[in-house]
Design an enzyme around this catalytic site. Structure first.
Site, short mmCIF file in Angstrom:
data_model
loop_
_atom_site.label_atom_id
_atom_site.label_comp_id
_atom_site.label_asym_id
_atom_site.label_seq_id
_atom_site.Cartn_x
_atom_site.Cartn_y
_atom_site.Cartn_z
N GLY A 1 -0.99 -5.65 13.92
CA GLY A 1 -1.24 -4.45 14.75
C GLY A 1 -2.54 -4.35 15.35
N TYR A 2 -2.43 -3.02 16.06
CA TYR A 2 -3.62 -2.77 16.71
C TYR A 2 -4.83 -2.51 15.89
N PHE B 1 0.86 15.52 31.26
CA PHE B 1 1.83 16.37 30.40
C PHE B 1 1.35 17.82 30.45
N ARG C 1 4.63 18.27 27.14
CA ARG C 1 5.69 16.99 26.16
C ARG C 1 5.72 17.92 24.88
N TYR D 1 -7.17 9.34 11.00
CA TYR D 1 -7.41 8.93 12.28
C TYR D 1 -7.11 10.02 13.39
N SER E 1 -3.44 10.16 9.53
CA SER E 1 -3.41 10.70 10.81
C SER E 1 -3.53 12.12 11.13
N ALA E 2 -4.53 12.50 11.83
CA ALA E 2 -4.63 13.93 12.31
C ALA E 2 -3.38 14.81 12.43
N LEU F 1 -1.81 8.09 25.81
CA LEU F 1 -2.49 8.11 27.08
C LEU F 1 -3.45 6.76 27.70
N ASN G 1 6.33 -4.26 15.49
CA ASN G 1 5.76 -3.77 16.56
C ASN G 1 4.35 -4.98 16.89
N TYR H 1 7.45 11.38 12.41
CA TYR H 1 6.62 10.37 11.92
C TYR H 1 5.46 11.18 11.22
N LYS I 1 3.92 10.55 7.57
CA LYS I 1 2.22 10.45 6.98
C LYS I 1 1.99 11.41 5.94
P1 NAD Z 1 0.65 -0.79 15.20
O1 NAD Z 1 2.31 -0.79 15.49
O2 NAD Z 1 -0.16 -1.69 16.00
O3 NAD Z 1 0.28 -1.69 13.84
C1 NAD Z 1 1.35 -1.46 12.75
C2 NAD Z 1 1.90 -2.75 12.23
O4 NAD Z 1 2.73 -2.57 11.08
C3 NAD Z 1 2.75 -3.33 13.27
O5 NAD Z 1 2.24 -4.62 13.47
C4 NAD Z 1 3.92 -3.46 12.82
O6 NAD Z 1 4.78 -4.86 13.06
C5 NAD Z 1 3.80 -3.57 11.15
N1 NAD Z 1 4.83 -3.00 10.33
C6 NAD Z 1 5.51 -2.01 10.59
N2 NAD Z 1 6.39 -1.71 9.74
C7 NAD Z 1 6.40 -2.92 8.70
C8 NAD Z 1 6.97 -3.21 7.54
N3 NAD Z 1 7.96 -2.37 6.93
N4 NAD Z 1 6.40 -4.41 7.01
C9 NAD Z 1 5.43 -5.14 7.35
N5 NAD Z 1 4.78 -4.71 8.48
C10 NAD Z 1 5.16 -3.53 9.20
O7 NAD Z 1 -0.26 0.56 15.01
P2 NAD Z 1 -1.69 0.78 14.87
O8 NAD Z 1 -1.88 1.58 16.08
O9 NAD Z 1 -2.33 -0.38 14.45
O10 NAD Z 1 -1.51 1.75 13.67
C11 NAD Z 1 -1.80 1.54 12.31
C12 NAD Z 1 -1.69 2.44 11.52
O11 NAD Z 1 -2.64 3.46 11.91
C13 NAD Z 1 -0.26 2.93 11.41
O12 NAD Z 1 -0.01 3.54 10.06
C14 NAD Z 1 -0.34 4.34 12.09
O13 NAD Z 1 0.91 5.30 11.58
C15 NAD Z 1 -1.67 4.65 11.96
N6 NAD Z 1 -2.14 5.67 12.75
C16 NAD Z 1 -2.20 4.94 14.16
C17 NAD Z 1 -2.89 5.82 15.27
C18 NAD Z 1 -2.77 5.36 16.49
O14 NAD Z 1 -2.96 6.15 17.51
N7 NAD Z 1 -2.93 4.01 16.89
C19 NAD Z 1 -3.27 7.27 14.79
C20 NAD Z 1 -3.43 7.52 13.75
C21 NAD Z 1 -2.75 6.90 12.77
C1 WQD Z 2 -3.10 12.48 24.22
C2 WQD Z 2 -2.96 13.44 25.30
C3 WQD Z 2 -0.90 13.95 26.00
C4 WQD Z 2 0.48 10.35 27.67
C5 WQD Z 2 -0.59 10.60 19.01
C6 WQD Z 2 0.15 10.80 17.99
C7 WQD Z 2 -0.71 11.22 16.82
C8 WQD Z 2 -1.55 9.89 16.70
C9 WQD Z 2 -2.23 9.58 17.84
C10 WQD Z 2 -0.68 8.29 15.14
C11 WQD Z 2 -2.03 14.62 25.19
C12 WQD Z 2 -1.47 13.28 27.18
C13 WQD Z 2 -0.23 11.23 26.98
C14 WQD Z 2 0.75 10.24 28.90
C15 WQD Z 2 -0.39 12.46 29.16
N1 WQD Z 2 -0.85 8.64 16.37
N2 WQD Z 2 -0.68 12.33 27.72
N3 WQD Z 2 0.31 11.40 29.57
O1 WQD Z 2 -0.34 13.09 21.12
O2 WQD Z 2 -2.74 13.32 20.82
O3 WQD Z 2 -1.58 11.62 19.29
O4 WQD Z 2 -1.48 9.34 18.86
O5 WQD Z 2 -0.63 8.85 14.08
O6 WQD Z 2 0.19 11.27 15.66
O7 WQD Z 2 1.18 11.99 18.21
O8 WQD Z 2 -1.85 11.09 21.69
O9 WQD Z 2 -2.27 9.49 23.50
O10 WQD Z 2 0.05 10.54 23.22
O11 WQD Z 2 -1.96 12.17 24.10
O12 WQD Z 2 -0.78 13.30 29.62
O13 WQD Z 2 1.48 9.70 29.44
O14 WQD Z 2 -2.51 12.79 26.70
O15 WQD Z 2 0.04 15.07 26.58
O16 WQD Z 2 -2.62 15.83 25.84
P1 WQD Z 2 -1.61 12.39 20.89
P2 WQD Z 2 -1.33 10.66 23.33
#
Ligand code: NAD
Ligand code: WQD
Length: 354
Positions: A16-17, A232, A308, A191, A137-138, A214, A41, A163, A167
């Protein structure tokens, strides 16, 4: 061979990312990496052996890693991997993360995120691997009581979606496990808003379907895959009425993981500690749009729509604890976040299928 090369790290969700960018940094720091993913994903490679994201990571690192297609819900497959390797530490990224989807299918989220984590911890316990860095996550903070938000802020009670609660629950499970017997070491990395891509533009974020977040939405508008951005709400109590977030460059985040791994591998580290990974500075949605337009010389058409559900007006981190204890601090600017996102998106308009 340096010392880190003998240190095998098990990475879940590595395709993943955040996982792929973090693996690159782990490899660059000399660690050996064994990664798993179930591709829920992310994209498998053409030959099914290695996802495209990680093939590219190997090229960038000039080093190989081991990959298995495994679902954390399949405990037997996990055990087979732990039988083959001797891990020093686990970095646990695997999770479903779409907030809106989690409201529609909460049980899928609880099974995958919480159930998958419990399976992983049971296998770790069986094989006496007791160090884990967890992607939190925050979102666990819910509605901020004060800003900037530090790690002592209450968690859980105001989480706005399933979700976020997965966490929070996993954090609580990890705290309980770390207290239950000697030897467990847990780092919770909370994060804020990860954005951007590796500076090469070779790896980046490749969301399935229409992006929820976003920055990927903006970059898909910029590249012509989407017509316009919906902002939003513009009636929040912020600088310009739009939401304010703490955007952090994914490579800063990746470096944060290396710092956390180094810390957890020290003999002194024990118990469970949470760290915020953010920049400490908030930017509004309109500020991000403007920064993207300036950095990339593209126009981002947008319209203002309703708020939203579940969004808060502002959230940004107090990042002093990570700096003090992990020696880590974010370095990259919003401009760099935009430039690197754009380099990735414009070189790979349809992501890893390009
Ligand atoms: P992502 O979806 O790109 O990566 C997660 C990966 O986990 C994916 O490749 C998916 O295929 C894999 N996966 C999911 N369930 C699985 C399972 N049961 N077994 C094996 N693989 C599985 O997401 P990301 O953005 O890289 O996020 C990574 C982690 O960070 C996640 O736990 C996410 O909740 C957390 N996080 C992400 C963000 C964000 O905005 N990207 C913010 C805060 C926390
Ligand atoms: C950022 C800002 C939106 C999309 C999410 C999860 C959080 C964490 C990080 C995993 C907000 C606005 C967004 C759009 C918009 N993930 N927005 N138009 O909501 O802060 O956090 O990702 O843990 O749990 O909730 O991030 O990028 O969705 O939104 O106006 O099409 O951009 O309203 O103000 P968010 P976001």
């Amino acid at each position: 061979m340096n010392d880190n090369e003998k240190t095998e790290i098990f990475v879940t969700g590595g395709a993943g990312y955040v996982g792929s960018h973090s693996i690159l940094e782990l490899l660059k720091n000399g660690y050996s990496v064994v990664a798993v993913d179930n591709f829920s994903n992310s994209k498998p490679g053409k030959d099914q052996t290695m996802p495209e994201s990680l093939k590219r990571v190997q090229c960038l690192a000039g080093k190989e890693l081991t990959f298995y297609e495994v679902d954390l819900l399949n405990k037997d497959s996990l055990k087979q991997i732990f039988q083959k390797h001797t891990f020093s530490c686990v970095v646990h990224f695997a999770a479903l993360k779409a907030v809106g989807e989690s409201c529609r299918v909460p049980l899928d989220y609880y099974r995958n995120n919480v159930g998958g984590s419990v399976n992983l911890l049971e296998v770790m316990q069986e094989f006496n691997v007791k160090r884990i860095v967890f992607s939190s996550s925050a979102t666990v903070y819910g509605v901020p009581l004060y800003l900037p938000i530090d790690e002592t802020h209450p968690v859980g009670s105001t989480c706005t979606n399933p979700y976020g609660r997965t966490k929070y629950f996993i954090e609580e499970i990890l705290k309980d496990v770390s207290k239950s017997e000697k030897g467990w070491s847990v780092i919770l990395l909370r994060y804020f808003n990860p954005v951007g891509a590796h500076e090469s533009g070779i790896i980046g974020e490749d969301p399935h379907g229409v992006p929820n977040n976003l920055m990927p939405y903006i970059s898909q508008v910029a590249v012509g895959r989407l017509k316009e951005l919906m902002v939003f709400g513009n009636d929040y109590d912020t600088v310009d009425g739009t939401g304010v977030r703490d955007f952090i460059h994914v490579m800063d985040l990746a470096e944060g993981h290396v710092s956390a791994v180094k810390e957890i591998l020290t003999a002194e580290f024990k118990g469970c500690t949470a760290y915020n990974l953010g920049t400490g500075k908030g930017y509004s949605v309109l500020e991000v749009i403007k920064a993207f337009e300036d950095a990339c010389s593209v126009k981002i058409p947008y319209i203002i729509v309703d708020r939203r559900d579940g969004d808060v007006d502002s959230i940004y981190a107090d990042v002093s604890l990570a700096e003090k204890c992990l020696g880590w601090k974010s370095k990259r600017s919003l401009k760099q976040m935009c430039e690197d996102t754009w380099r990735w998106q414009s070189k790979n308009p349809i992501g890893f299928r390009t």
